[in-house]
Design an enzyme around this catalytic site. Structure first.
Site, PDB file in Angstrom:
ATOM      1  N   CYS A  54      55.262  20.157 -12.644  1.00 52.95           N
ATOM      2  CA  CYS A  54      54.237  20.976 -13.053  1.00 52.95           C
ATOM      3  C   CYS A  54      54.739  22.206 -13.671  1.00 52.95           C
ATOM      4  O   CYS A  54      55.547  22.261 -14.693  1.00 52.95           O
ATOM      5  CB  CYS A  54      53.142  21.340 -12.033  1.00 52.95           C
ATOM      6  SG  CYS A  54      51.789  22.099 -12.508  1.00 52.95           S
ATOM      7  N   HIS A 181      51.435  16.034 -10.337  1.00 57.33           N
ATOM      8  CA  HIS A 181      52.225  16.145  -9.058  1.00 57.33           C
ATOM      9  C   HIS A 181      52.436  15.077  -8.469  1.00 57.33           C
ATOM     10  O   HIS A 181      51.623  14.451  -7.731  1.00 57.33           O
ATOM     11  CB  HIS A 181      51.228  17.094  -8.082  1.00 57.33           C
ATOM     12  CG  HIS A 181      51.265  18.477  -8.567  1.00 57.33           C
ATOM     13  ND1 HIS A 181      52.134  19.550  -7.868  1.00 57.33           N
ATOM     14  CD2 HIS A 181      50.646  19.059  -9.285  1.00 57.33           C
ATOM     15  CE1 HIS A 181      51.736  20.660  -8.572  1.00 57.33           C
ATOM     16  NE2 HIS A 181      50.912  20.551  -9.492  1.00 57.33           N
ATOM     17  N   GLU A 183      54.183  14.339  -5.659  1.00 56.33           N
ATOM     18  CA  GLU A 183      54.109  14.224  -4.273  1.00 56.33           C
ATOM     19  C   GLU A 183      52.601  14.058  -3.637  1.00 56.33           C
ATOM     20  O   GLU A 183      52.433  13.985  -2.484  1.00 56.33           O
ATOM     21  CB  GLU A 183      54.612  15.646  -4.087  1.00 56.33           C
ATOM     22  CG  GLU A 183      53.764  17.041  -4.123  1.00 56.33           C
ATOM     23  CD  GLU A 183      53.723  17.648  -5.673  1.00 56.33           C
ATOM     24  OE1 GLU A 183      53.517  18.545  -5.758  1.00 56.33           O
ATOM     25  OE2 GLU A 183      54.144  17.059  -6.519  1.00 56.33           O
TER      26      GLU A 183
END
Length: 218
Positions: A54, A181, A183
């Site tokens: 990001c 993202h 994650e």
């Protein structure tokens, strides 16, 4: 991991120079940005594995624009709304006046532009990936062609082709930026392909994995 908690930019480099890899995560605001840019520059020039998520992807674009394209005042309009070279701009989903509806959120499809790119190989030659987002600012599409002339390749785009989702740097063992993202979907027993590739690159095992990916199949 390069975060927003150090006041002196040079402190970032003292840490990065001893690191096997560099990760710049997401975030909002300009705190720590100059240190992040220095860290991205060091990773690029010294071929240290780099993953920008990001904001981290945006940082890599700003760094290349300043230090490779020689656009010294290149910046994100989030940090400097008077920059003459806005390489990252506000790209809202809907309204520019109602902040609750401007953030790009949730799972979105990213179309991979080539199966030969590193990201496609890590995702097992998929034509697309579905990953989650949380941001308002993105790479300025008007700057893409000149950035690509100098080695950044935008290998993932949204379905309109206007939103840059994944970048890679040519002639680098692992230099990847994602607007999404990874994650958010990564799990201890099933890591994101990008995190797996990032760690493998940091220990010198990425090439062998790519040649025989079933040994580490997700």
């Amino acid at each position: 991991m390069v975060g927003k908690y150090v006041g002196m930019a040079d402190s970032y480099l003292s840490v990065v120079k001893n690191a096997a890899c560099v990760l710049v995560p997401g975030g909002f605001g300009d705190r720590g940005v100059n240190g992040m840019i220095l860290a991205a520059k060091y990773a690029r020039e010294n071929k240290v594995p780099y993953l920008g998520i990001c904001l981290g992807m945006q940082i890599s674009v700003i760094e290349v624009a300043r230090n490779v394209l020689s656009l010294e005042r290149a910046n994100s309009s989030e940090f400097d709304d008077q920059t003459p070279n806005p390489v990252v701009i506000f790209m809202p989903e809907d309204s520019k006046t109602h902040m609750g509806s401007t953030m790009r959120l949730g799972s979105r499809r990213t179309l991979l532009q080539s199966r030969d790119c590193l990201t496609a190989k890590l995702y097992h030659s998929s034509d697309y990936v579905d990953e989650r987002h949380r941001h308002r600012y993105e790479v300025n599409p008007d700057m893409v062609s000149i950035l690509e002339k100098f080695g950044l390749k935008f290998v993932g785009k949204d379905e309109t082709g206007n939103r840059m989702e994944i970048l890679e740097l040519t002639d680098h063992p692992f230099y990847v930026g994602t607007q999404f993202h990874p994650e958010f979907k990564s799990r201890p027993g099933r890591p994101s392909p990008l995190f797996l590739g990032f760690i493998l690159a940091s220990i010198g095992q990425l090439e062998s994995y790519l040649q025989n990916p079933q040994n580490g199949s997700l």
